[in-house]
Write an enzyme that holds these catalytic residues in place. Structure first.
Site, PDB file in Angstrom:
ATOM      1  N   GLU A  64      36.968  70.185 -19.326  1.00  0.00           N
ATOM      2  CA  GLU A  64      36.268  71.182 -18.457  1.00  0.00           C
ATOM      3  C   GLU A  64      37.354  71.662 -16.783  1.00  0.00           C
ATOM      4  O   GLU A  64      38.002  71.027 -16.509  1.00  0.00           O
ATOM      5  CB  GLU A  64      35.028  71.267 -17.940  1.00  0.00           C
ATOM      6  CG  GLU A  64      34.263  70.969 -19.801  1.00  0.00           C
ATOM      7  CD  GLU A  64      32.775  70.659 -19.712  1.00  0.00           C
ATOM      8  OE1 GLU A  64      31.712  70.514 -18.140  1.00  0.00           O
ATOM      9  OE2 GLU A  64      31.405  70.728 -20.787  1.00  0.00           O
ATOM     10  N   GLU A 113      38.638  70.646 -30.307  1.00  0.00           N
ATOM     11  CA  GLU A 113      39.418  71.620 -31.495  1.00  0.00           C
ATOM     12  C   GLU A 113      40.140  72.044 -31.031  1.00  0.00           C
ATOM     13  O   GLU A 113      41.980  71.509 -31.410  1.00  0.00           O
ATOM     14  CB  GLU A 113      38.648  72.762 -32.245  1.00  0.00           C
ATOM     15  CG  GLU A 113      37.304  72.052 -32.758  1.00  0.00           C
ATOM     16  CD  GLU A 113      35.981  71.972 -32.031  1.00  0.00           C
ATOM     17  OE1 GLU A 113      36.554  72.928 -30.558  1.00  0.00           O
ATOM     18  OE2 GLU A 113      34.578  72.373 -32.310  1.00  0.00           O
TER      19      GLU A 113
END
Ligand code: THU
Length: 153
Positions: A59, A70
């Site tokens: 993040e 992913e």
């Protein structure tokens, strides 16, 4: 750089491979950098020739640069010259709680659409190695837009 793990798929049955990928996704989840959502995701991507690339979500204080687990795994593979993929396992959940079935977001599905065969590539959404669901990619992204759509003929 850490060595990339390679499995000999001829010597393992499908279930063993799937369970290994789930374990690797759980390991990858430990690396998640999630100070804003506190929702940690891990992924383990298997190439057709048996390499496993792990990824976690990363993040950012500006929020939008966040990268999902992913995509981290897929981009790691692409950047090492691998782009033939067999399957991916995904695990996610709040850092303080239990893992729950976490499906790839739409952006990650679109990135998969670039590289993965909808009829063959498998997406494993797991709680742990004894509790997982397996989908063909085309099931979770029907009517996809991919590279073939840009062909002129
Ligand atoms: N996230 C993933 O990494 N993968 C998913 O499949 C769903 C969402 C991340 C993005 C963000 O860091 C956090 O989970 C909450 O949305």
């Amino acid at each position: 750089m850490k060595n990339i793990e390679t499995v000999d798929m001829q010597k393992m049955d499908v279930e063993e491979v799937d369970k290994l990928l789930v374990r690797r996704a759980l390991e990858a989840r430990e690396m998640a950098y999630v100070p804003y959502s506190n929702f940690a995701v891990g992924a383990a991507l298997l190439t057709k020739d048996g390499k496993i690339y792990k990824g976690c979500n990363i993040e950012n204080a500006a929020y939008t640069p966040t990268n999902c687990a992913e995509r981290t795994a897929i981009f790691k593979a692409i950047s090492e010259g691998d782009k033939k993929f067999a399957k991916i396992a995904v695990v996610g959940g709040p850092t303080s709680g239990i893992v729950k079935h976490t499906y790839p977001c739409a952006v990650c599905r679109q990135v998969m659409a670039e590289f993965c065969n909808p009829e063959k590539f498998e997406v494993i959404v797991a709680i742990d190695e004894n509790d997982y669901r397996k989908h063909k990619f085309g099931e979770i992204l029907p009517y996809l837009f991919g590279p073939a759509d840009l062909d002129n003929d």
